[in-house]
Design an enzyme around this catalytic site. Structure first.
Site, PDB file in Angstrom:
ATOM      1  N   ASP A 277     -20.446  37.136  46.557  1.00 58.82           N
ATOM      2  CA  ASP A 277     -21.264  36.927  45.365  1.00 58.82           C
ATOM      3  C   ASP A 277     -21.984  38.192  44.933  1.00 58.82           C
ATOM      4  OD1 ASP A 277     -21.133  34.404  44.240  1.00 58.82           O
ATOM      5  OD2 ASP A 277     -22.545  33.513  45.656  1.00 58.82           O
TER       6      ASP A 277
ATOM      7  N   LYS B 266     -17.708  37.479  42.860  1.00 62.79           N
ATOM      8  CA  LYS B 266     -17.995  36.307  42.019  1.00 62.79           C
ATOM      9  C   LYS B 266     -19.289  36.544  41.262  1.00 62.79           C
ATOM     10  CE  LYS B 266     -19.348  32.122  43.813  1.00 62.79           C
ATOM     11  NZ  LYS B 266     -20.678  31.876  43.191  1.00 62.79           N
TER      12      LYS B 266
ATOM     13  N   GLU C  49     -21.922  34.627  38.104  1.00 63.07           N
ATOM     14  CA  GLU C  49     -22.228  33.416  37.342  1.00 63.07           C
ATOM     15  C   GLU C  49     -22.378  33.772  35.874  1.00 63.07           C
ATOM     16  OE1 GLU C  49     -25.675  31.474  39.026  1.00 63.07           O
ATOM     17  OE2 GLU C  49     -24.810  31.480  41.032  1.00 63.07           O
TER      18      GLU C  49
ATOM     19  N   ASP D 177     -24.315  33.627  47.699  1.00 62.89           N
ATOM     20  CA  ASP D 177     -25.749  33.914  47.713  1.00 62.89           C
ATOM     21  C   ASP D 177     -26.525  32.663  48.135  1.00 62.89           C
ATOM     22  OD1 ASP D 177     -25.416  32.467  45.388  1.00 62.89           O
ATOM     23  OD2 ASP D 177     -26.313  33.963  44.061  1.00 62.89           O
ATOM     24  N   SER D 178     -25.812  31.558  48.396  1.00 59.81           N
ATOM     25  CA  SER D 178     -26.435  30.393  49.046  1.00 59.81           C
ATOM     26  C   SER D 178     -27.008  30.805  50.395  1.00 59.81           C
ATOM     27  CB  SER D 178     -25.409  29.264  49.239  1.00 59.81           C
ATOM     28  OG  SER D 178     -24.238  29.743  49.857  1.00 59.81           O
TER      29      SER D 178
ATOM     30  N   GLU E 159     -18.971  24.259  39.115  1.00 58.55           N
ATOM     31  CA  GLU E 159     -19.950  23.559  39.968  1.00 58.55           C
ATOM     32  C   GLU E 159     -20.637  22.412  39.226  1.00 58.55           C
ATOM     33  OE1 GLU E 159     -22.671  26.094  42.064  1.00 58.55           O
ATOM     34  OE2 GLU E 159     -23.816  24.411  42.861  1.00 58.55           O
TER      35      GLU E 159
HETATM   36  O1  KIV Z   1     -23.347  30.756  46.789  1.00 59.75           O
HETATM   37  C1  KIV Z   1     -22.606  29.795  47.014  1.00 59.75           C
HETATM   38  O2  KIV Z   1     -22.457  29.329  48.142  1.00 59.75           O
HETATM   39  C2  KIV Z   1     -21.895  29.197  45.891  1.00 59.75           C
HETATM   40  C3  KIV Z   1     -21.432  27.783  46.050  1.00 59.75           C
HETATM   41  C4  KIV Z   1     -21.464  27.081  44.771  1.00 59.75           C
HETATM   42  C5  KIV Z   1     -20.100  27.670  46.643  1.00 59.75           C
HETATM   43  O3  KIV Z   1     -21.717  29.815  44.887  1.00 59.75           O
END
Ligand code: KIV
Length: 276
Positions: free
Chosen positions: A95, A124, A126, A56-57, A193
Site C-alpha cells: 500500500d 496499491k 486508493e 496499511d491496515s 471494498e
Molecule cells: O490495507 C488493507 O489491508 C486493505 C484491505 C482492504 C485489504 O487495503
C-alpha cells in the site's frame, strides 16, 4: 540470475501479473490475504495464497491505531521487507499510505521506495478519477498498480466512518465510472471494498481488469481479507464480510488452506458475508 529464478520456481512458479490475468481469463478465483511479517508470510505462501497485500491496515492491526491514516511510507517499506523474506510463490503488493501519492512525482518516489527497498511487485493506492494522473505516471514508468475503489479507509474522516459504499444508483454509477477511468489510466488490478453484490457485478461487467473484492460479494475475480480478521485475532466488532477460518481448524496453516480452498471453490463469500 535467471537460472536461480528458474530453479526457485521449478515446482511452483512465482505468481506475477500475467498469472493473475490468466487466472481471471480462466475463471480461477484469486485467493488473497494481507500479511505483515515473515513468519505469517511463509504460512500464507505455504497455504497457496496467490497474492499478499502489505496493507496499511497494519496501522490498525499491528500498531493499534484507530485508522490507517497515521501509517507512513517507512512503516510499509519495513513490513514489505520482512514479508518479502517469507515468500517464494505468492505475489506481493504494498500500500501507498495516506498522502504519500498526492502528486505524480511523490507517488513515483514512494512507489520506487516500496519496490526497491521493500521488494513490492505492485503498489496499491486508493482513489477514483482524481488519481488518474498518478496512475498514468506510475504506469508510464512500468510500475504495476492496483487501484482501490469502494470504501476507501484513508478517506474515513471525509466519509464519516467505515460504511458500505455505492448503495444508491448515483453513487454506484460514479464508482463504475471511476473504475473505468482507472483502468484506462493504466491500472493492472482493482480492489473493491464494501459494496453491495450488484455493484460488484456492475463493475465486473464494465472493466476488463481482475477485481479483488473485500465485502464486495461473489461477482468478482478474487477475494481478500485482513489476516488477523480471518484468524479471529481482531477484537471487537468484525465486519459482516469477515469469516473466522481458525474457529473450525486445527492449526493456522489449516485455516489458511481452508480459506484458499473456500475462495477457489466459491464457498466464500457466502450469502451471510454479502451486502445487498
Ligand atoms: O490495507 C488493507 O489491508 C486493505 C484491505 C482492504 C485489504 O487495503
Amino acid at each position: 540470475m535467471y537460472k536461480q529464478l528458474q530453479q526457485r520456481g521449478m515446482n511452483s512458479p512465482p505468481v506475477n501479473v500475467s498469472t493473475i490475468r490468466q487466472m481471471k481469463n480462466e475463471g480461477e478465483p484469486i485467493a488473497c490475504l494481507t500479511a505483515y511479517d515473515a513468519s505469517f508470510a511463509q504460512l500464507v505462501d505455504m497455504a497457496g495464497v496467490d497474492l499478499v497485500l502489505v496493507g496499511d491496515s497494519l496501522g490498525m492491526v499491528i500498531q493499534g491505531q484507530e485508522t490507517t491514516v497515521p501509517v507512513t511510507v517507512d512503516d510499509v517499506v519495513y513490513h514489505t521487507q520482512i514479508v518479502s523474506r517469507g515468500l517464494s510463490r505468492t505475489f506481493v503488493v504494498s500500500d501507498l499510505p495516506f498522502m504519500s501519492y498526492a502528486t505524480p512525482e511523490q507517488a513515483l518516489d514512494n512507489a520506487v521506495r516500496l519496490m526497491q527497498e521493500g521488494g513490492a511487485k505492485m503498489v496499491k493506492l486508493e482513489g477514483g478519477r482524481g488519481q488518474v494522473a498518478v496512475v498514468e505516471c506510475l504506469a508510464r514508468h512500468d510500475i504495476p498498480v492496483c487501484a482501490h475503489v469502494g470504501l476507501k479507509p484513508q478517506s474515513v474522516h471525509k466519509i464519516g466512518g467505515f460504511k458500505v459504499q455505492g448503495r444508491d444508483n448515483e453513487a454506484a454509477k460514479q464508482m463504475t465510472e471511476d473504475a473505468i477511468a482507472l483502468e484506462e489510466a493504466g491500472a493492472d488490478l482493482m480492489l473493491l471494498e464494501c459494496v453491495p453484490n450488484e455493484v460488484g457485478l456492475k463493475i465486473s461487467e464494465s472493466i476488463g481488469l481482475p477485481i479483488i473484492g473485500i465485502g464486495a460479494g461473489p461477482n468478482v475475480d478474487g477475494q481478500i481479507l485482513v489476516l488477523y480478521d480471518m484468524l479471529g485475532i481482531t477484537q471487537g466488532r468484525t465486519p459482516k464480510f469477515v469469516k473466522n477460518f481458525l474457529e473450525d481448524s486445527e492449526s493456522i496453516l489449516d485455516a489458511l488452506q481452508t480459506y484458499v480452498s473456500s475462495v477457489k471453490n466459491r464457498d466464500y463469500p457466502a450469502k451471510e458475508h454479502c451486502f445487498s
